[in-house]
Design an enzyme around this catalytic site. Sequence first.
Site, mmCIF file in Angstrom:
data_model
loop_
_atom_site.group_PDB
_atom_site.id
_atom_site.type_symbol
_atom_site.label_atom_id
_atom_site.label_comp_id
_atom_site.label_asym_id
_atom_site.label_seq_id
_atom_site.Cartn_x
_atom_site.Cartn_y
_atom_site.Cartn_z
ATOM 1 N N HIS A 164 3.499 1.212 -6.566
ATOM 2 C CA HIS A 164 4.937 1.384 -6.059
ATOM 3 C C HIS A 164 5.350 2.155 -6.270
ATOM 4 O O HIS A 164 6.432 2.683 -5.389
ATOM 5 C CB HIS A 164 5.338 -0.342 -5.325
ATOM 6 C CG HIS A 164 6.744 0.235 -5.551
ATOM 7 N ND1 HIS A 164 7.298 -0.512 -3.853
ATOM 8 C CD2 HIS A 164 8.305 -0.572 -5.279
ATOM 9 C CE1 HIS A 164 8.204 -0.489 -4.049
ATOM 10 N NE2 HIS A 164 8.766 -0.230 -5.088
ATOM 11 N N LEU A 188 4.916 4.607 -7.762
ATOM 12 C CA LEU A 188 4.327 6.561 -7.918
ATOM 13 C C LEU A 188 4.601 7.001 -6.340
ATOM 14 O O LEU A 188 4.609 7.825 -6.376
ATOM 15 C CB LEU A 188 3.230 6.934 -7.897
ATOM 16 C CG LEU A 188 2.806 6.478 -9.767
ATOM 17 C CD1 LEU A 188 1.773 6.992 -10.099
ATOM 18 C CD2 LEU A 188 4.262 7.584 -10.017
ATOM 19 N N ARG A 189 4.796 5.896 -6.045
ATOM 20 C CA ARG A 189 5.013 6.223 -4.595
ATOM 21 C C ARG A 189 5.597 7.190 -3.841
ATOM 22 O O ARG A 189 5.934 8.565 -2.694
ATOM 23 C CB ARG A 189 4.696 5.189 -3.290
ATOM 24 C CG ARG A 189 4.150 5.871 -1.849
ATOM 25 C CD ARG A 189 4.552 3.891 -1.030
ATOM 26 N NE ARG A 189 3.715 3.208 -1.328
ATOM 27 C CZ ARG A 189 3.973 1.811 -1.674
ATOM 28 N NH1 ARG A 189 4.772 1.955 -1.991
ATOM 29 N NH2 ARG A 189 2.255 1.056 -2.416
#
Length: 446
Positions: free
Chosen positions: A222, A224-225
């Site tokens: 979540h 790194l998105r």
Amino acid sequence: MRSLYVGILLAMAGTLSLSLVVFLAISRQFERNTFYRTFERTDELQLEEARQAMEHGGPAAVAAYMQRADRVFGGSHYLLNSAGADVVSGRDLSNLIPGAGAVEGRQRRAGKLVISRRTADGAYWFIALPPNRPHPWEFFPYYLLVIGATGILCWAAAVWLVSPVRNLTATVERFGRGDLSARWHTRRRDEIGYLGRAFNETAERLQRLLTSERRLLADISHELRSPLARLKLAVRLARSSPDQGYALDRIERDVDRITFMVSELVEITRAEGDPEARKFEIVNLQQLVDDIVSEERLAPEFRECRLHVSGQLERPFWGDPELLRRAVANVLRNAIRYSPPRSVVEVTLAETTDTSIVEIRDHGPGVSEELLSQIFKPFFRVEESRDTNSGGIGLGLSIAMRAVQIHQGAITAENAKPGLKVRIVLPRHKPLDNAPFGGLGGGERA
């Protein structure tokens, strides 16, 4: 052999059989070395007394002596002359005398035991016919009783040993199939009980690690998105936009954010790692806190805040100095990050009989009451829109909580109005378990 039940039963049966054979051999040897010698001396005594009775009282005295011997010892007793005739009745009993050259004998004739002994001059033979021993088949019911009782005891022992092993095996199989809550409950204090408790401890640690890993993977994916999406967009802008400097700045910020996140994840992984890898030693908490405060005072981004330390920690503490440093430093940095310019961040030290206490308070906006319990969760930020320059990535307080729990302590937060106060309480004793915690800790304010 596929069944431990059968193996234990056969082992016990073999042990009992071997013990019986050895017991019979020892008994027979003891009988020959002890009882037979006693019987031989008794035979010699009876022979001498019978001869004296014959020489002093004749056949009548011998008959009286033999009657008394029959009554005392049982069976039949005779005194024969050299020709084998009974001196009392004159009956020929030469068939009871052993072969030529023998002076004594213990043999069976017509199913009866015959004990014979000759005088030194060969004039008389003393003959004893003991009562017949019971037939071995007369003891058969008792043999069956002993075998049955032994079999029941062996079966009970096999059940006592094998059943808990099978139950533990079923629990391990459940755990292996994915039921991470599977535990083996027992009150046994023997090696099987120790094995079960070792499995429970291992399963507990694995459950914590697997749960932490799953949660971290979800949180990392979540987190790194967004920076990865921004990086991709910045790369496109850098290729097409005339203002490439702005795009490169965006790329640098997102790369820094990802680098910082990876660094923090390394720290939290270390905190969650193998307890044997931790280095517990005597720590001077006062010196450790002073060093951290001195380091943060020199940090350029925190120059506008003033740090004030009060109280003393005089007693030594048993712990991992690096984990303790990370805990205090992360809480202090979090307080500085949210402090207004030219405000004071207060560090208060205190001791009780059994604990060391570190309190860190800022004079910032604080946290709403409903979110206080969540600020120690990984990647938690009050305002999701904040970036690394303001709110961090939400792992600082998480790492602090991990480190404190590893030391069997507690970390709490409360609104100080104004600001937030974080309280670290560390028990001052050597931990019995270096990793008594479960799951992941928390994040930080945004």
